[in-house]
Design a protein around this motif. Structure first.
Motif, PDB file in Angstrom:
ATOM      1  N   MET A   1       0.827  -1.257   0.038  1.00  0.00           N
ATOM      2  CA  MET A   1      -0.007   0.057   0.031  1.00  0.00           C
ATOM      3  C   MET A   1       0.758   1.286   0.019  1.00  0.00           C
ATOM      4  O   MET A   1       1.804   1.241   1.009  1.00  0.00           O
ATOM      5  CB  MET A   1      -0.930   0.001   1.205  1.00  0.00           C
ATOM      6  CG  MET A   1      -1.900   1.227   1.585  1.00  0.00           C
ATOM      7  SD  MET A   1      -2.810   0.942   2.750  1.00  0.00           S
ATOM      8  CE  MET A   1      -3.653   2.673   2.685  1.00  0.00           C
ATOM      9  N   THR A   2       0.671   2.208  -0.931  1.00  0.00           N
ATOM     10  CA  THR A   2       1.374   3.466  -1.053  1.00  0.00           C
ATOM     11  C   THR A   2       0.799   4.578  -0.233  1.00  0.00           C
ATOM     12  O   THR A   2      -0.662   4.837  -0.423  1.00  0.00           O
ATOM     13  CB  THR A   2       1.476   3.828  -2.541  1.00  0.00           C
ATOM     14  OG1 THR A   2       1.782   2.788  -3.245  1.00  0.00           O
ATOM     15  CG2 THR A   2       2.143   5.069  -2.510  1.00  0.00           C
ATOM     16  N   THR A   3       1.397   5.089   0.681  1.00  0.00           N
ATOM     17  CA  THR A   3       0.907   6.441   1.513  1.00  0.00           C
ATOM     18  C   THR A   3       1.613   7.251   1.039  1.00  0.00           C
ATOM     19  O   THR A   3       2.936   7.343   0.914  1.00  0.00           O
ATOM     20  CB  THR A   3       1.030   6.077   3.019  1.00  0.00           C
ATOM     21  OG1 THR A   3       2.270   5.593   3.280  1.00  0.00           O
ATOM     22  CG2 THR A   3       0.049   4.925   3.376  1.00  0.00           C
ATOM     23  N   LEU A   4       1.147   8.535   1.189  1.00  0.00           N
ATOM     24  CA  LEU A   4       1.844   9.917   0.844  1.00  0.00           C
ATOM     25  C   LEU A   4       1.742  10.664   2.004  1.00  0.00           C
ATOM     26  O   LEU A   4       0.604  11.024   2.549  1.00  0.00           O
ATOM     27  CB  LEU A   4       1.148  10.494  -0.452  1.00  0.00           C
ATOM     28  CG  LEU A   4       1.237   9.593  -1.870  1.00  0.00           C
ATOM     29  CD1 LEU A   4       0.457  10.392  -2.872  1.00  0.00           C
ATOM     30  CD2 LEU A   4       2.700   9.524  -2.260  1.00  0.00           C
ATOM     31  N   THR A   5       2.873  11.468   2.317  1.00  0.00           N
ATOM     32  CA  THR A   5       2.928  12.411   3.329  1.00  0.00           C
ATOM     33  C   THR A   5       3.334  13.756   2.800  1.00  0.00           C
ATOM     34  O   THR A   5       4.159  13.697   1.860  1.00  0.00           O
ATOM     35  CB  THR A   5       3.738  11.926   4.643  1.00  0.00           C
ATOM     36  OG1 THR A   5       4.948  11.790   3.989  1.00  0.00           O
ATOM     37  CG2 THR A   5       2.970  10.900   5.040  1.00  0.00           C
ATOM     38  N   LYS A   6       3.030  14.745   3.276  1.00  0.00           N
ATOM     39  CA  LYS A   6       3.659  16.215   3.010  1.00  0.00           C
ATOM     40  C   LYS A   6       5.147  16.276   3.296  1.00  0.00           C
ATOM     41  O   LYS A   6       5.594  15.990   4.305  1.00  0.00           O
ATOM     42  CB  LYS A   6       2.764  17.410   3.526  1.00  0.00           C
ATOM     43  CG  LYS A   6       3.371  18.756   3.183  1.00  0.00           C
ATOM     44  CD  LYS A   6       2.432  19.762   4.142  1.00  0.00           C
ATOM     45  CE  LYS A   6       3.020  21.103   3.475  1.00  0.00           C
ATOM     46  NZ  LYS A   6       2.241  22.314   4.117  1.00  0.00           N
ATOM     47  N   LEU A  70      11.341   6.316 -11.350  1.00  0.00           N
ATOM     48  CA  LEU A  70      10.677   5.533 -12.640  1.00  0.00           C
ATOM     49  C   LEU A  70       9.435   4.927 -12.233  1.00  0.00           C
ATOM     50  O   LEU A  70       8.495   4.528 -13.237  1.00  0.00           O
ATOM     51  CB  LEU A  70      11.680   4.418 -13.228  1.00  0.00           C
ATOM     52  CG  LEU A  70      13.010   4.986 -13.946  1.00  0.00           C
ATOM     53  CD1 LEU A  70      13.859   3.832 -14.087  1.00  0.00           C
ATOM     54  CD2 LEU A  70      12.697   5.533 -15.192  1.00  0.00           C
ATOM     55  N   GLY A  71       8.744   4.817 -11.042  1.00  0.00           N
ATOM     56  CA  GLY A  71       7.697   4.241 -10.789  1.00  0.00           C
ATOM     57  C   GLY A  71       7.712   2.912 -10.884  1.00  0.00           C
ATOM     58  O   GLY A  71       6.507   2.365 -11.269  1.00  0.00           O
ATOM     59  N   THR A  92       5.116  10.716  -7.807  1.00  0.00           N
ATOM     60  CA  THR A  92       4.595   9.693  -6.320  1.00  0.00           C
ATOM     61  C   THR A  92       3.126   9.274  -6.514  1.00  0.00           C
ATOM     62  O   THR A  92       2.934   8.068  -6.055  1.00  0.00           O
ATOM     63  CB  THR A  92       5.044  10.119  -5.018  1.00  0.00           C
ATOM     64  OG1 THR A  92       4.247  11.588  -4.922  1.00  0.00           O
ATOM     65  CG2 THR A  92       6.414  10.421  -4.673  1.00  0.00           C
ATOM     66  N   ASP A  93       2.297  10.095  -6.869  1.00  0.00           N
ATOM     67  CA  ASP A  93       0.880   9.939  -6.980  1.00  0.00           C
ATOM     68  C   ASP A  93       0.267   9.568  -8.284  1.00  0.00           C
ATOM     69  O   ASP A  93      -0.918   9.837  -8.474  1.00  0.00           O
ATOM     70  CB  ASP A  93       0.149  10.849  -6.235  1.00  0.00           C
ATOM     71  CG  ASP A  93       0.150  12.306  -6.726  1.00  0.00           C
ATOM     72  OD1 ASP A  93       1.041  12.407  -7.503  1.00  0.00           O
ATOM     73  OD2 ASP A  93      -0.411  13.084  -6.345  1.00  0.00           O
ATOM     74  N   ALA A  94       1.202   9.619  -9.343  1.00  0.00           N
ATOM     75  CA  ALA A  94       0.883   9.455 -10.622  1.00  0.00           C
ATOM     76  C   ALA A  94       0.220   7.911 -10.955  1.00  0.00           C
ATOM     77  O   ALA A  94       0.764   7.252 -10.336  1.00  0.00           O
ATOM     78  CB  ALA A  94       2.087   9.602 -11.569  1.00  0.00           C
ATOM     79  N   THR A 101       3.417   6.816 -19.921  1.00  0.00           N
ATOM     80  CA  THR A 101       3.500   7.559 -20.905  1.00  0.00           C
ATOM     81  C   THR A 101       4.750   8.444 -20.703  1.00  0.00           C
ATOM     82  O   THR A 101       5.435   8.802 -21.704  1.00  0.00           O
ATOM     83  CB  THR A 101       2.432   8.717 -21.032  1.00  0.00           C
ATOM     84  OG1 THR A 101       2.459   9.315 -19.663  1.00  0.00           O
ATOM     85  CG2 THR A 101       1.102   7.899 -21.243  1.00  0.00           C
ATOM     86  N   LEU A 102       5.438   8.399 -19.376  1.00  0.00           N
ATOM     87  CA  LEU A 102       6.782   9.006 -19.252  1.00  0.00           C
ATOM     88  C   LEU A 102       7.593   8.228 -19.326  1.00  0.00           C
ATOM     89  O   LEU A 102       8.887   8.705 -19.795  1.00  0.00           O
ATOM     90  CB  LEU A 102       6.627   9.762 -17.881  1.00  0.00           C
ATOM     91  CG  LEU A 102       5.577  10.669 -17.631  1.00  0.00           C
ATOM     92  CD1 LEU A 102       5.687  11.032 -15.936  1.00  0.00           C
ATOM     93  CD2 LEU A 102       5.928  11.855 -18.366  1.00  0.00           C
TER      94      LEU A 102
END
Length: 353
Positions: A1-6, A70-71, A92-94, A101-102
């Motif tokens: 699971m991916t979590t994102l923080t500021k 690179l994701g 990170t949230d793409a 596409t990148l």
């Protein structure tokens, strides 16, 4: 699971200042034994047309960092926090579709082992042509000509004949050149080279590095060079980021870091390199001990169990407080600037020559 923080607002570099901006990046893996903190708060930036060398021992987090750019991590099993911006676009949230596409068009990677990275079932030419067709909509004929042109550009002899060969029919150096050709098929703005000269003889290494420099001048790409070889960095990079235990411990230009290193770990890396000018009977200076387990890294400064200069730091700061890396030219060490300079002049510089 991916979590994102500021990300930390004080982390360097500031967003928008660089073509690639990585801020307070954390990459943690869940295992049966616990959480592996492969990257634990990393920040750096890279401008177009420049090369950043990321150096450190195996397991320091170099490749994990760039796979995150690179994701390519499994998002269901990997927790990624912080910010990765490429030309202002947050990665990170793409979505996977956005990343596809990148990859190849905007950013590409030269993997460490070309024999493993190249598919044995398809010809070299097809593997070079495929991303070009995907991202540009070119016909098979045009993509084949593009593959031939790139093989010629990277120095493959008789490219019109070799384009239909399979990877096992190429030598190690030729496979690495083919991998470079594949990564350059869409003229990416960011090129990540993960140990591109590993297992190649020194003459082929020099050819590959010269090729990358020539191609960078032609295409203006930003390059990240991942390596443990400081000789490669000295030849290729503009700036150096030294990593240890998932964090950056020193940053500066090539000249600054190689001529006047400021972190004990960097001293150890430089001291363990053989030199042509040194006495053949003079022993190398290996770094004592082993890299720490990232399941349970040491408290405070992660390098302190292997550092020979902790006695110069008052109190218990080394095992008790984690040093931070300031923006710009800096080293994450509890030794004062004056102490580091004195140790370098008295003990390190005489050994390095």
């Amino acid at each position: 699971m991916t979590t994102l923080t500021k990300p930390d607002e004080d982390a360097a570099p500031a967003a928008g200042e660089a073509f690639l901006s990585v801020r307070d990046l954390k990459v943690h893996f869940s295992t049966d034994d616990g959480i592996v903190k492969a990257v634990d708060g990393l920040s750096f930036g890279l401008e177009r047309g420049r090369t950043l060398g990321i150096v450190g021992e195996s397991g320091s987090g170099k490749s994990v960092t760039n796979l995150a750019v690179l994701g390519l991590h499994n998002r269901r099993k990997t927790a990624i926090e912080g910010s990765i911006k490429l030309d202002g676009q947050e990665l990170t949230d793409a979505s996977e579709k956005q990343l596809e596409t990148l990859r190849g068009k905007k950013m590409a990677m030269i993997f460490q082992d070309a024999l493993t990275a190249l598919s044995p079932y398809y010809t070299v030419g097809r593997q070079i042509a495929e991303p070009f067709m995907k991202h540009t909509g070119a016909s098979k004929r045009d993509a084949r000509e593009r593959a031939i042109d790139l093989l010629e550009k990277v120095g493959i002899p008789h490219p019109r004949q070799r384009v239909d060969d399979y990877p096992h029919q190429f030598s190690g150096g030729m496979r690495q050149r083919a991998m470079i050709a594949m990564s350059l098929s869409c003229n990416p703005d960011l090129l990540i080279a993960d140990e591109p000269t590993t297992a190649l003889d020194v003459t082929v290494q020099a050819q590959i590095l010269d090729l990358l420099k020539d191609l960078q001048q032609e295409f203006g790409s930003a390059i990240i060079m991942i390596t443990h070889d400081l000789g490669v960095v000295a030849n290729m990079a503009d700036d150096i980021l030294v990593m240890y235990a998932g964090r950056a411990v020193e940053r500066g230009t090539v000249r600054e870091v190689l001529k006047n290193p400021q972190h004990p770990y960097t001293w150890g890396l430089l001291g363990s390199m053989p030199r042509l000018t040194s006495d053949v009977d003079e022993p190398l200076m290996p770094i004592p001990g082993s890299p720490p387990s990232l399941l349970n890294p040491p408290p405070g400064c992660a390098f302190h169990p292997r550092c020979g200069f902790t006695d110069l730091v008052s109190g218990s700061r080394c095992p008790g407080e984690r040093p931070e890396l300031a923006p710009g030219r800096a080293a994450a060490c509890h030794l004062t600037v004056e102490q580091r300079q004195q140790v370098f002049i008295d003990k390190i510089q005489p050994r390095l020559g």
